[in-house]
Design a protein around this motif. Structure first.
Motif, short mmCIF file in Angstrom:
data_model
loop_
_atom_site.label_atom_id
_atom_site.label_comp_id
_atom_site.label_asym_id
_atom_site.label_seq_id
_atom_site.Cartn_x
_atom_site.Cartn_y
_atom_site.Cartn_z
N ASN A 97 0.84 -1.22 0.00
CA ASN A 97 0.00 0.00 0.00
C ASN A 97 0.87 1.26 0.00
N ASP A 111 -0.81 4.55 -0.39
CA ASP A 111 -1.95 4.78 0.50
C ASP A 111 -1.47 4.67 1.95
N ARG A 127 -7.72 1.84 1.73
CA ARG A 127 -8.52 1.85 0.51
C ARG A 127 -8.66 0.47 -0.13
N ASN A 128 -7.60 -0.27 -0.16
CA ASN A 128 -7.65 -1.58 -0.82
C ASN A 128 -8.57 -2.55 -0.08
N THR A 167 -12.32 -1.03 0.85
CA THR A 167 -13.19 -1.01 -0.32
C THR A 167 -13.67 -2.42 -0.68
N ALA A 201 -15.60 4.58 -4.15
CA ALA A 201 -14.23 4.67 -3.64
C ALA A 201 -13.29 5.41 -4.60
N GLY A 238 -12.26 4.39 -7.44
CA GLY A 238 -11.26 3.40 -7.85
C GLY A 238 -10.95 3.50 -9.33
#
Length: 473
Positions: free
Chosen positions: A294, A297, A302-303, A306, A452, A454
């Motif tokens: 990450n 981030d 977020r990964n 989400t 999100a 994405g």
């Protein structure tokens, strides 16, 4: 003169040596000289009183000469003759002991026999005991603490075999640390002993930081995306800990160039077989996982978050398909871990489910038409504008799973779905779309992706899957 002919004898009075047969002439001469000397001595003795002193002096001198002559001759005797002489002395000693024994009374003889028998028994027993000590297997007693340990000095405990053989093991006690803290710069636990004030640095375990701790040991200097490297894995979590072997390689595309990289990790046992373990409740026991750095981030949210939102969306409402039975609705899942490489802190990662068949709980079975297709690069095919080549890598895709070795049917099926979406509209699209697309799954995925923001998941990084070889989601 031949020395082999020398035969020394001891006279009965144990004073004079007599040499027999030294040689014919010398023996005669010696005899003649002796006779003359004797005659002269007798004559002097019978006629002159003062001759007595001269006779004794001459006789003593003659004996001394003969003894010196004998000593010279014995010095020339070979070693074998000397050995024979020693053997003769031993025989003489035996005869002497026998003679002494025969002079003993009946009681004394019995006492000697008893002493000799007792000595023989002692010798035999001692010999047997020594042989036993040389070949027996040690049987040790209980451990006994010989020296108590302290936090600054090792102690000792011992156990002993009945033969006297001892085993010793050092004893240690940990430092009595009343205060410990995590150094966020090094990721090490710093502890100070309240007894000796010693400072210790150690790798943390789960209870130290409230996070799982993963330590990878091996040479990762040349790790790449194309080849696995063997490593040693130790893992501490709230359920305990375990250690095993492992294989590791880089994971991702653009992220492989970052300072902090992602890894694909495969757990192995000592024989190189899969080491399956359940890393999180409900995941099931598996041997392959993904370590996400990450790097872009800092929140590390977020990964995984989400993906969890998507999993909740799948399990809402009245959906009832293959995806509602999956752990996270077919999306990845994960949790944060502290990662150390060769004892050096490499920061916070998330341990994730890999994007392959087990994320969809796919099991091999004859006649199945199941496949998982991963879009790993931006391409026209990623936006569904261009059909896939049979070499899907040239189109920016990769099969992470296919139920058959030949993937032609899966590629044809995907292209058929793509062509329908591109060429159909209106009533034809509405009536035919559910043949090729799992509409509920597509809607849930799009909602969460846009929620999100994405952008990297609109086309690239998307997973396509089919359970029947026709409908995709």
């Amino acid at each position: 003169m031949d020395l082999k002919d020398i035969k020394p004898e001891i006279s009965s009075d144990n004073e004079d040596f007599v040499l027999n047969d030294i040689s014919g002439e010398e023996s005669s001469a010696e005899h003649s000289e002796h006779s003359s000397e004797h005659h002269y001595s007798s004559h002097s003795h019978s006629h002159h009183g003062s001759g007595k002193h001269r006779h004794r002096s001459s006789s003593s001198s003659s004996k001394k000469k003969r003894r010196n002559s004998v000593k010279k001759m014995f010095s020339k005797i070979p070693a074998s003759s000397k050995k024979s002489k020693k053997a003769g002395r031993k025989r003489s000693l035996v005869r002497l002991l026998k003679h002494k024994y025969q002079k003993l009374g009946s009681k004394d003889r019995k006492l000697v026999i008893a002493v000799l028998c007792f000595a023989s028994v002692i010798v035999v027993a001692l010999t047997a005991f020594l042989v036993f000590l040389a070949v027996h297997t040690h049987t040790y007693g209980e451990w006994i603490v010989v020296e108590e340990p302290t936090c600054s000095h090792a102690g000792l405990k011992e156990r002993e075999c009945f033969c006297g053989k001892k085993q010793g093991v050092p004893l240690t006690v940990p430092h009595m640390s009343e205060y410990s803290y995590l150094d966020t710069g090094t990721g090490m636990v710093i502890s100070t002993c309240s007894v000796c004030s010693a400072v210790e640095k150690s790798l943390p375990v789960y209870k130290d930081i409230g996070l799982p701790v993963l330590n990878l040991t091996g040479d990762l200097a040349d790790v790449s995306k194309n080849e696995y490297i063997k490593i040693y894995v130790s893992y501490s979590y709230d359920g305990g800990d375990f250690e095993c072997m492992g294989n590791i390689k880089l994971q991702g595309s653009t992220s492989t160039g970052f300072e902090k990289t992602n890894y694909t990790l495969k757990l192995k046992d000592d024989l190189g077989n899969k080491y399956k373990t359940e890393m999180a409740e409900g995941w099931g026991a598996h041997s392959k996982y993904c370590l996400k750095a990450n790097y872009c981030d800092a929140s590390h949210l977020r990964n995984v978050v989400t993906a969890k939102l998507y999993g909740q969306a799948v399990h809402q409402g009245d959906r009832n398909d293959e995806y509602t039975a999956l752990v996270n609705g077919g999306a990845i899942d994960g949790f944060p871990v502290a990662v150390y490489i060769n004892g050096e802190f490499h920061g916070l990662y998330t341990l994730n489910i890999p994007k392959d068949e087990w994320i969809f709980n796919i099991k091999d079975a004859d006649g199945d038409r199941k496949a998982v297709l991963f879009c790993e690069n931006w391409s026209n095919a990623a936006f569904l504008d261009e059909n896939l080549n049979y070499d899907v890598k040239s189109s920016g895709f990769e099969y992470t799973y296919c139920s058959t070795e030949d993937t032609t049917w899966a590629t044809d099926s995907f292209n058929e779905m793509m062509n329908f979406l591109k060429t159909s509209d209106g009533a034809a699209f509405v009536s035919g779309v559910e043949k090729y697309i799992n509409v509920d799954a597509a809607i849930d995925s799009m909602i969460v992706t846009y929620l999100a923001n994405g952008r990297d998941n609109i086309a690239k990084n998307i997973l396509w899957s089919t359970f029947d070889g026709v409908k995709w989601a």
